[in-house]
Design a protein around this motif. Structure first.
Motif, PDB file in Angstrom:
ATOM      1  N   VAL A 132       0.854  -1.191   0.000  1.00  0.00           N
ATOM      2  CA  VAL A 132       0.000   0.000   0.000  1.00  0.00           C
ATOM      3  C   VAL A 132       0.894   1.246   0.000  1.00  0.00           C
ATOM      4  N   TYR A 133       0.672   2.088  -0.995  1.00  0.00           N
ATOM      5  CA  TYR A 133       1.393   3.359  -1.108  1.00  0.00           C
ATOM      6  C   TYR A 133       0.397   4.473  -0.790  1.00  0.00           C
ATOM      7  N   ILE A 134       0.708   5.278   0.206  1.00  0.00           N
ATOM      8  CA  ILE A 134      -0.233   6.287   0.708  1.00  0.00           C
ATOM      9  C   ILE A 134       0.312   7.683   0.418  1.00  0.00           C
ATOM     10  N   ASP A 135      -0.570   8.505  -0.105  1.00  0.00           N
ATOM     11  CA  ASP A 135      -0.273   9.911  -0.378  1.00  0.00           C
ATOM     12  C   ASP A 135      -1.107  10.768   0.575  1.00  0.00           C
ATOM     13  N   ILE A 136      -0.460  11.515   1.456  1.00  0.00           N
ATOM     14  CA  ILE A 136      -1.160  12.452   2.334  1.00  0.00           C
ATOM     15  C   ILE A 136      -1.016  13.837   1.709  1.00  0.00           C
ATOM     16  N   TRP A 137      -2.144  14.476   1.428  1.00  0.00           N
ATOM     17  CA  TRP A 137      -2.110  15.681   0.605  1.00  0.00           C
ATOM     18  C   TRP A 137      -3.259  16.612   0.949  1.00  0.00           C
ATOM     19  N   ALA A 138      -3.359  17.738   0.237  1.00  0.00           N
ATOM     20  CA  ALA A 138      -4.473  18.685   0.372  1.00  0.00           C
ATOM     21  C   ALA A 138      -4.634  19.442  -0.939  1.00  0.00           C
ATOM     22  N   THR A 139      -5.848  19.883  -1.219  1.00  0.00           N
ATOM     23  CA  THR A 139      -6.106  20.598  -2.474  1.00  0.00           C
ATOM     24  C   THR A 139      -5.436  21.964  -2.496  1.00  0.00           C
ATOM     25  N   TRP A 140      -5.153  22.538  -1.309  1.00  0.00           N
ATOM     26  CA  TRP A 140      -4.512  23.852  -1.259  1.00  0.00           C
ATOM     27  C   TRP A 140      -2.990  23.769  -1.375  1.00  0.00           C
ATOM     28  N   CYS A 141      -2.452  22.558  -1.465  1.00  0.00           N
ATOM     29  CA  CYS A 141      -1.000  22.344  -1.466  1.00  0.00           C
ATOM     30  C   CYS A 141      -0.505  22.201  -2.908  1.00  0.00           C
ATOM     31  N   MET A 142       0.237  23.176  -3.414  1.00  0.00           N
ATOM     32  CA  MET A 142       0.724  23.129  -4.792  1.00  0.00           C
ATOM     33  C   MET A 142       1.690  21.974  -5.032  1.00  0.00           C
ATOM     34  N   PRO A 143       2.662  21.709  -4.144  1.00  0.00           N
ATOM     35  CA  PRO A 143       3.531  20.548  -4.367  1.00  0.00           C
ATOM     36  C   PRO A 143       2.757  19.230  -4.390  1.00  0.00           C
ATOM     37  N   GLY A 164       4.671  17.474   9.582  1.00  0.00           N
ATOM     38  CA  GLY A 164       5.033  18.880   9.576  1.00  0.00           C
ATOM     39  C   GLY A 164       4.624  19.587   8.304  1.00  0.00           C
ATOM     40  N   SER A 165       4.518  18.832   7.227  1.00  0.00           N
ATOM     41  CA  SER A 165       4.147  19.427   5.945  1.00  0.00           C
ATOM     42  C   SER A 165       3.614  18.334   5.035  1.00  0.00           C
ATOM     43  N   VAL A 166       2.973  18.746   3.958  1.00  0.00           N
ATOM     44  CA  VAL A 166       2.509  17.819   2.926  1.00  0.00           C
ATOM     45  C   VAL A 166       3.099  18.279   1.599  1.00  0.00           C
ATOM     46  N   PRO A 167       3.244  17.366   0.626  1.00  0.00           N
ATOM     47  CA  PRO A 167       2.814  15.970   0.676  1.00  0.00           C
ATOM     48  C   PRO A 167       3.740  15.102   1.522  1.00  0.00           C
ATOM     49  N   ARG A 168       3.169  13.985   1.980  1.00  0.00           N
ATOM     50  CA  ARG A 168       3.925  12.963   2.722  1.00  0.00           C
ATOM     51  C   ARG A 168       3.510  11.611   2.152  1.00  0.00           C
ATOM     52  N   PHE A 169       4.474  10.760   1.925  1.00  0.00           N
ATOM     53  CA  PHE A 169       4.197   9.470   1.289  1.00  0.00           C
ATOM     54  C   PHE A 169       4.664   8.335   2.190  1.00  0.00           C
ATOM     55  N   LEU A 170       3.820   7.302   2.260  1.00  0.00           N
ATOM     56  CA  LEU A 170       4.061   6.167   3.142  1.00  0.00           C
ATOM     57  C   LEU A 170       3.994   4.887   2.321  1.00  0.00           C
ATOM     58  N   LEU A 171       4.759   3.879   2.752  1.00  0.00           N
ATOM     59  CA  LEU A 171       4.731   2.598   2.066  1.00  0.00           C
ATOM     60  C   LEU A 171       4.615   1.481   3.099  1.00  0.00           C
ATOM     61  N   SER A 200       8.048   5.049   6.386  1.00  0.00           N
ATOM     62  CA  SER A 200       7.077   6.052   6.842  1.00  0.00           C
ATOM     63  C   SER A 200       7.341   7.418   6.233  1.00  0.00           C
ATOM     64  N   ASN A 201       8.360   7.508   5.408  1.00  0.00           N
ATOM     65  CA  ASN A 201       8.658   8.752   4.683  1.00  0.00           C
ATOM     66  C   ASN A 201       9.226   8.368   3.314  1.00  0.00           C
ATOM     67  N   ALA A 202       8.349   7.792   2.480  1.00  0.00           N
ATOM     68  CA  ALA A 202       8.770   7.198   1.205  1.00  0.00           C
ATOM     69  C   ALA A 202       9.052   8.272   0.155  1.00  0.00           C
ATOM     70  N   ASP A 203       9.701   7.840  -0.935  1.00  0.00           N
ATOM     71  CA  ASP A 203       9.981   8.755  -2.047  1.00  0.00           C
ATOM     72  C   ASP A 203       8.687   9.240  -2.695  1.00  0.00           C
ATOM     73  N   ARG A 204       8.763  10.405  -3.317  1.00  0.00           N
ATOM     74  CA  ARG A 204       7.632  10.972  -4.041  1.00  0.00           C
ATOM     75  C   ARG A 204       7.414  10.231  -5.365  1.00  0.00           C
ATOM     76  N   PRO A 205       6.203  10.278  -5.897  1.00  0.00           N
ATOM     77  CA  PRO A 205       5.951   9.645  -7.200  1.00  0.00           C
ATOM     78  C   PRO A 205       6.833  10.192  -8.318  1.00  0.00           C
ATOM     79  N   SER A 206       7.222  11.455  -8.212  1.00  0.00           N
ATOM     80  CA  SER A 206       8.061  12.065  -9.254  1.00  0.00           C
ATOM     81  C   SER A 206       9.507  11.590  -9.201  1.00  0.00           C
ATOM     82  N   ASN A 207       9.895  10.916  -8.134  1.00  0.00           N
ATOM     83  CA  ASN A 207      11.260  10.422  -8.001  1.00  0.00           C
ATOM     84  C   ASN A 207      11.395   9.102  -8.761  1.00  0.00           C
ATOM     85  N   PRO A 208      12.267   9.000  -9.769  1.00  0.00           N
ATOM     86  CA  PRO A 208      12.426   7.755 -10.540  1.00  0.00           C
ATOM     87  C   PRO A 208      12.795   6.563  -9.663  1.00  0.00           C
TER      88      PRO A 208
END
Length: 443
Positions: A332-343, A406-413, A423-431
């Motif tokens: 399970v890959y989890i993306d913690i995010w918000a619509t107001w967060c540009m990154p 502390g900030s978003v986005p945060r990714f979990l695996l 608990s602090n996985a790479d971003r989807p944009s990271n190859p």
């Protein structure tokens, strides 16, 4: 805390300034003796637990009080000195005067007819508190005598056919139950023979007899229920297994049963908590599932690889609750995010690419929004036609505290057994993430 206006008064008990505000009632105290508490709390009860409504300290002349915005209907409160509750009934324009001596509250002026009934019960109850014998035979005899007198008071109340009469009846019967259980727990040393048992003992011990959730209106209701079952485990079942499942079978009322589940959450080990959560989560209502997820105290997960991860129980756009336990057997890959967060939004196209690439693999993608406004989040989902499991937390404070977000986005695996990989996985944009996920699913 209720949104009532609560003003603390430091007034002389003998020279009270009369307040004529129509919407307020007063509770005034006069303390006597050397063993006075430093603080008095005004308490209500929710879910069988005490909720501090207000508090006051004692003035040098040993007086204090509360000024409370009144409700048109009688309301029950509890005065608490740190060791004992004293029940009062309060409604509009009351002035209630309460004394305190030798560690005990008492009515000086009840202020209303409801408190006069409570004073009658307090006088009966004192026989069980102040004259408690050391052997069972004497206690059972004394208890039965008080219970007969209490039945007379209850019969009188039932003739009144009012909401207060019904509540007072419940309180008296629960108080009797409490005193009986407290005595047994404090004095029991060996299992009584059936000849030694009183009729009341036999009535309540072979099966829990409460058929309503009235214990939940008492500030110590859950503690009393636990003490009851603990006694049965120790002195009735003894070496036999009397599990939580066995106890729940004795609780007829569904509200009381669910509340008892929430009060038996394991607190020392997160792995035990997660097993508990997965077992009892299906037995709870939607509201209590949310409480188990966000409000009930629990141990924290360790954010190390191989340690159990939180279950992440949140609702989808239709309001249906989901938990990660539904996805066991998959990464399970989890993306913690918000619509107001540009990154966060910048990562969405990369996340969608991964979702398509691994659509047939044993990996699930879950997005958890911390948007406070659900409608904004739902509108964004509809506009972007986002895939994967989309869940809404409602605020970052509703996330597991151990994440220390502390900030978003945060990714979990998380692995197929529900344990942490990262608990602090790479971003989807990271190859590197694409390569890592490919290696995982091809093992």
């Amino acid at each position: 805390m209720k949104r009532n206006i609560v003003l603390l008064l430091f007034l002389s008990f003998l020279d009270v300034v009369q307040l004529y505000a129509q919407d307020f009632s007063q509770i005034l105290f006069k303390m006597e003796g050397e063993s006075c508490p430093k603080e008095i709390s005004l308490v209500t009860a929710t879910h069988g637990e005490p909720i501090k409504y207000a508090f006051t300290t004692i003035s040098p002349d040993k007086t204090c009080g509360f000024l409370i915005a009144s409700s048109p209907q009688p309301s029950f409160y509890y005065i608490y000195d740190g060791s004992r509750y004293f029940r009062i009934c309060l409604h509009a324009k009351n002035i209630i005067k309460i004394g305190y001596h030798d560690g005990k509250f008492f009515f000086i002026d009840p202020g209303n007819k409801e408190n006069d009934v409570l004073r009658q019960w307090n006088q009966l109850e004192d026989k069980l508190i102040n004259e408690r014998p050391k052997n069972y035979a004497d206690f059972f005899s004394q208890f039965d005598s008080v219970r007969r007198e209490a039945d007379g008071l209850i019969n009188h109340l039932q003739k009144l056919n009012s909401a207060f009469a019904r509540q007072a009846t419940d309180m008296i019967e629960i108080d009797l139950f409490r005193h009986f259980i407290v005595y047994l727990n404090k004095n029991q040393r060996s299992y009584d023979s059936e000849e030694q048992q009183s009729a009341y003992y036999k009535k309540i011990m072979y099966r829990f007899l409460e058929t309503s959730d009235r214990l939940l209106s008492q500030p110590d209701g859950m503690r009393l229920l636990k003490n009851y079952f603990d006694y049965k485990q120790t002195f009735i079942y003894r070496q036999q297994r009397f599990s939580l499942d066995d106890q729940l079978k004795e609780i007829i009322d569904p509200n009381l049963r669910e509340e008892y589940i929430l009060h038996r959450v394991p607190m020392t080990n997160y792995a035990d908590f997660r097993q508990f959560e997965e077992k009892y989560f299906p037995l709870l209502s939607v509201e209590n599932r949310r409480r188990l997820c966000n409000d009930v105290p629990r141990p924290q997960s360790e954010l190390e690889r191989g340690k159990p991860a939180p279950n992440f129980i949140y609702e989808d756009s239709a309001g249906k609750l989901h938990s990660l336990s539904e996805l066991r057997g998959n990464y399970v890959y989890i993306d913690i995010w918000a619509t107001w967060c540009m990154p966060c939004k910048a990562e969405i196209p990369h996340l969608e690419r991964l979702e398509k690439k691994f659509a047939q693999a044993k990996i699930k993608f879950v997005s958890i929004s911390i948007d406070q406004k659900k409608d904004i989040w739902k509108r964004f989902l509809n506009e972007k036609q986002l895939d994967g499991l989309q869940l809404w937390a409602g605020d970052w404070t509703r996330l597991p505290k151990e994440l220390n977000l502390g900030s978003v986005p945060r990714f979990l695996l998380i692995d197929p057994e529900g344990n942490w990989i990262n608990s602090n996985a790479d971003r989807p944009s990271n190859p590197n993430l694409d390569q890592f996920l490919t290696e995982l699913v091809n093992r």
